[in-house]
Design an enzyme around this catalytic site. Structure first.
Site, PDB file in Angstrom:
ATOM      1  N   GLU A  35      50.841  39.748  40.241  1.00  0.00           N
ATOM      2  CA  GLU A  35      51.186  40.421  38.990  1.00  0.00           C
ATOM      3  C   GLU A  35      50.704  41.870  39.115  1.00  0.00           C
ATOM      4  O   GLU A  35      49.535  42.098  39.458  1.00  0.00           O
ATOM      5  CB  GLU A  35      50.472  39.729  37.814  1.00  0.00           C
ATOM      6  CG  GLU A  35      50.875  40.347  36.499  1.00  0.00           C
ATOM      7  CD  GLU A  35      50.265  39.655  35.280  1.00  0.00           C
ATOM      8  OE1 GLU A  35      49.561  38.645  35.440  1.00  0.00           O
ATOM      9  OE2 GLU A  35      50.503  40.162  34.170  1.00  0.00           O
ATOM     10  N   ARG A 261      40.876  28.822  45.523  1.00  0.00           N
ATOM     11  CA  ARG A 261      40.675  30.274  45.480  1.00  0.00           C
ATOM     12  C   ARG A 261      39.516  30.664  46.363  1.00  0.00           C
ATOM     13  O   ARG A 261      38.594  29.886  46.553  1.00  0.00           O
ATOM     14  CB  ARG A 261      40.271  30.727  44.070  1.00  0.00           C
ATOM     15  CG  ARG A 261      41.253  30.582  43.009  1.00  0.00           C
ATOM     16  CD  ARG A 261      40.643  31.051  41.690  1.00  0.00           C
ATOM     17  NE  ARG A 261      40.856  32.472  41.476  1.00  0.00           N
ATOM     18  CZ  ARG A 261      41.983  32.987  41.021  1.00  0.00           C
ATOM     19  NH1 ARG A 261      43.016  32.216  40.753  1.00  0.00           N
ATOM     20  NH2 ARG A 261      42.105  34.285  40.833  1.00  0.00           N
ATOM     21  N   LYS A 271      40.709  40.054  37.906  1.00  0.00           N
ATOM     22  CA  LYS A 271      41.236  41.399  37.648  1.00  0.00           C
ATOM     23  C   LYS A 271      40.732  41.943  36.317  1.00  0.00           C
ATOM     24  O   LYS A 271      40.558  43.151  36.178  1.00  0.00           O
ATOM     25  CB  LYS A 271      42.758  41.384  37.694  1.00  0.00           C
ATOM     26  CG  LYS A 271      43.256  41.584  39.119  1.00  0.00           C
ATOM     27  CD  LYS A 271      44.745  41.749  39.182  1.00  0.00           C
ATOM     28  CE  LYS A 271      45.419  40.423  39.341  1.00  0.00           C
ATOM     29  NZ  LYS A 271      46.852  40.468  39.534  1.00  0.00           N
TER      30      LYS A 271
HETATM   31  P1  ATP Z   1      43.364  37.150  38.196  1.00  0.00           P
HETATM   32  O1  ATP Z   1      43.122  35.834  37.545  1.00  0.00           O
HETATM   33  O2  ATP Z   1      42.158  37.808  38.745  1.00  0.00           O
HETATM   34  O3  ATP Z   1      44.233  38.062  37.398  1.00  0.00           O
HETATM   35  P2  ATP Z   1      45.610  36.155  39.531  1.00  0.00           P
HETATM   36  O4  ATP Z   1      45.534  34.905  40.315  1.00  0.00           O
HETATM   37  O5  ATP Z   1      46.216  36.093  38.184  1.00  0.00           O
HETATM   38  O6  ATP Z   1      44.187  36.812  39.500  1.00  0.00           O
HETATM   39  P3  ATP Z   1      47.883  37.318  40.717  1.00  0.00           P
HETATM   40  O7  ATP Z   1      48.252  38.730  40.882  1.00  0.00           O
HETATM   41  O8  ATP Z   1      48.661  36.504  39.764  1.00  0.00           O
HETATM   42  O9  ATP Z   1      46.347  37.275  40.349  1.00  0.00           O
HETATM   43  O10 ATP Z   1      47.801  36.596  42.129  1.00  0.00           O
HETATM   44  C1  ATP Z   1      48.799  36.676  43.113  1.00  0.00           C
HETATM   45  C2  ATP Z   1      48.590  35.572  44.098  1.00  0.00           C
HETATM   46  O11 ATP Z   1      47.313  35.678  44.715  1.00  0.00           O
HETATM   47  C3  ATP Z   1      48.638  34.216  43.418  1.00  0.00           C
HETATM   48  O12 ATP Z   1      49.413  33.360  44.218  1.00  0.00           O
HETATM   49  C4  ATP Z   1      47.214  33.790  43.355  1.00  0.00           C
HETATM   50  O13 ATP Z   1      47.082  32.415  43.395  1.00  0.00           O
HETATM   51  C5  ATP Z   1      46.616  34.469  44.592  1.00  0.00           C
HETATM   52  N1  ATP Z   1      45.190  34.725  44.387  1.00  0.00           N
HETATM   53  C6  ATP Z   1      44.626  35.465  43.405  1.00  0.00           C
HETATM   54  N2  ATP Z   1      43.285  35.425  43.475  1.00  0.00           N
HETATM   55  C7  ATP Z   1      42.991  34.649  44.545  1.00  0.00           C
HETATM   56  C8  ATP Z   1      41.772  34.211  45.157  1.00  0.00           C
HETATM   57  N3  ATP Z   1      40.584  34.581  44.671  1.00  0.00           N
HETATM   58  N4  ATP Z   1      41.845  33.420  46.240  1.00  0.00           N
HETATM   59  C9  ATP Z   1      43.044  33.053  46.744  1.00  0.00           C
HETATM   60  N5  ATP Z   1      44.216  33.418  46.223  1.00  0.00           N
HETATM   61  C10 ATP Z   1      44.203  34.205  45.126  1.00  0.00           C
HETATM   62 MG    MG Z   2      47.903  36.134  37.192  1.00  0.00          MG
END
Ligand code: ATP
Ligand code: MG
Length: 557
Positions: A35, A261, A271
């Site tokens: 995102e 994760r 984020k």
């Molecule tokens: P946040 O909750 O911090 O906003 P998010 O998972 O919503 O993080 P996205 O931009 O939606 O962030 O993530 C893009 C991809 O990266 C998704 O497939 C997500 O599962 C993966 N991802 C994000 N954070 C991690 C992590 N700490 N470890 C492994 N994969 C991750």
């Molecule tokens: Mg997200």
């Protein structure tokens, strides 16, 4: 197949192997779906290395898809930063997509769900929806609008799109099962109304936006994704992912597979928290070298190879855990040990006058650029009567274990001669301001006869040295799990995470080092020229990581 790349296998690669062997798929398609509401962090790197790594190792491809269904938080700046970071990590996407590319198709599929009686317009507001939803132990209650006619639903949905209703007044919901033990299946919201937002791709064209759980499976299916890899918190959403695809007319049905994760000690990864650090100026920006962002790690001096090898080392599993920061540090240390040229820099300079060295002599000596890699060649270093050594390398008195300079004792100046300290000159306050030493001209490249020197220390010519700024970083947080137990994570910030050292003296040629160049400063650590604050001829050095063994090793050679 996964074997030839050297990448360790994992349960996801095994599923893919099986799917290829059984003929279910001939090629593999993955996607990385960030995102664009912030910069990528080391956790995203795990997902990038997994998704793009699979595409590279199998016959297959990986898309970069921006999951941009929430214009309130998304920005073009983040889109560009994410593209840069993925490329820097060493990957290229087969296709660049935006979930918003599919807004029209998503709308059409929603109409299909309405027509088949599987979605309805609900007039409850957000609080009421929550109240009707029930709890883990109690079933939910159906919305009063659940049995609306198809025609009325179609009419209301058209008018929602046309902008006739205010924010929050209506939603489109799937009609699934209000008694499901999985709360995600209790008539989840598919669309909501958001007026007045400018979407970075679609501008003001839409005032209704699809929800993630609805958008994601359809986007995957449109792109022909075979394996949709996501983190464990989406496990409970998988039934909804499958429900959406089972209830619309679409040929492809990707398989969602969840993995754990990455959590890393001494930092935060959400984020929301990273945004807070940036907005409240706790750090200098998303690329602050203390941040766990890809941009921060890159600026700090991490290499893409080190991040990829870290991701390989942590592996991909379903078990949650927190990885030690030392693992990340070891990956860059290991890489830089092999590739970083050695240089001498004195962080806390103390002047040494070699009293028996001719006043005007400038002696060119040779120093290897790498102790284990002759192919990296050598360079010239210059010795003069006055040199700097590090203040920490001198004590007036010390026992035998102290492998540095003491009054009356001898050490070797690295790549040069053995010197003996004859006098420590002090100022009125008793602080040592200068050492007076003598050198033994017969000790270049050989040890003195019949006596032992304590060790080897680094130095820089005082007459020719250039002065620069060095930034020493420590962990951003002082506790392994910031904010654990409900405390404010900001209270756990490490007040000493950045130490700026001015007036560090370096070998003269280092002043011409280019942004992004990395070196080992012998006995100090690995350093990288800061790409943001350096000026031509005036580099600023970031410490990437300290040496595992700061000085004991070199003292032996
Ligand atoms: P946040 O909750 O911090 O906003 P998010 O998972 O919503 O993080 P996205 O931009 O939606 O962030 O993530 C893009 C991809 O990266 C998704 O497939 C997500 O599962 C993966 N991802 C994000 N954070 C991690 C992590 N700490 N470890 C492994 N994969 C991750
Ligand atoms: Mg997200």
């Amino acid at each position: 197949m996964s074997g030839d790349s050297g990448t360790p296998t994992n349960f996801i690669r095994q599923i893919i192997d099986d799917d290829l062997a059984s003929g279910k798929h001939a090629t593999i398609h993955t996607r990385f779906p960030p995102e664009p509401n912030g910069y990528l962090h080391i956790g995203h790197a795990k997902s990038i290395v997994l998704n793009f790594g699979i595409a590279a190792d199998y016959p297959g491809s990986c898309n970069l898809r921006f999951d941009d269904t929430n214009p309130a938080k998304e920005e073009e700046e983040f889109v560009e930063a994410i593209k840069d970071d993925v490329r820097w990590l060493g990957y290229d996407w087969a296709e660049l997509r935006f979930a918003s590319d599919y807004f029209e198709q998503l709308y059409d599929y929603a109409v299909e769900l309405i027509r088949s009686g599987k979605a309805f317009i609900c007039d409850l507001d957000a609080d009421q929806v929550r109240e009707y939803r029930g709890t883990l132990t109690e079933p939910g209650r159906p919305s009063p609008n659940r049995e609306r006619s198809v025609d009325e639903n179609l009419d209301l949905f058209t008018r929602m799109r046309a902008g006739e209703f205010p924010d929050g007044s209506r939603t489109l919901r799937a009609k699934i099962d209000m008694a499901s033990p999985n709360i995600n299946m209790r008539d989840p919201t598919l669309y909501r109304i958001r007026h007045g937002l400018i979407h970075h791709q679609t501008g003001d064209e839409w005032c209704i936006y699809p929800m993630y759980d609805y958008t994601h499976p359809i986007s995957d299916a449109i792109e022909g994704i075979t394996h949709s890899l996501c983190t464990l918190e989406f496990e409970d959403h998988r039934p909804l992912y499958d429900w959406v695809l089972d209830n619309i007319t679409i040929a492809c049905h990707p398989r969602q597979i969840e993995f754990s994760r990455l959590n890393l000690e001494y930092t935060v990864m959400s984020k929301r928290r990273l945004t807070q650090l940036v907005q409240e100026r706790r750090v200098s920006g998303w690329d602050d070298p203390r941040m766990p962002t890809i941009a921060g790690l890159r600026r700090r001096g991490y290499t893409p190879e080190s991040i990829r090898s870290f991701c390989d080392a942590i592996g991909v599993t379903k078990s949650e855990g927190t990885v030690e920061m030392g693992m990340l540090e070891n990956s860059i240390r290991g890489h830089l040990d092999g590739i970083a040229p050695r240089r001498m820099a004195v962080l806390d300079p103390l002047k040494v006058v070699i009293t028996n060295y001719p006043q005007d002599r400038v002696e060119a000596l040779t120093a290897d650029n790498h102790p284990k890699d002759a192919a990296m060649g050598s360079r010239e270093i210059v010795l003069t009567r006055e040199v700097f050594i590090d203040r920490a390398d001198f004590r007036e008195e010390a026992n035998k274990k102290y492998k540095r300079l003491v009054l009356g004792g001898e050490v070797r100046l690295r790549n040069a001669y053995v010197i003996r300290c004859d006098e420590a000159v002090k100022d009125a306050a008793g602080e040592i301001v200068e050492l007076r030493c003598t050198y033994d001209p017969d000790t270049l490249g050989q040890n003195p006869e019949g006596r032992k020197v304590r060790g080897v220390i680094h130095w820089v010519s005082a007459t020719l040295a250039k002065r620069v700024e060095v930034r020493l970083y420590d962990r951003l947080f002082r506790t392994a799990h910031p904010g654990r137990g409900g405390s404010d994570f900001l209270d756990d910030l490490n007040p000493d995470s950045l130490k700026v050292v001015g007036n560090v003296v370096i070998e003269p040629a280092l002043a011409e080092a280019m942004p992004g160049q990395r070196f080992q400063f012998e006995r100090e650590g690995y350093f990288c020229v800061d790409p943001v604050d350096s000026q031509p001829g005036a580099p600023v050095f970031n410490r990437v990581v300290s040496l595992r063994d700061s000085w004991g090793k070199i003292a032996e050679d």
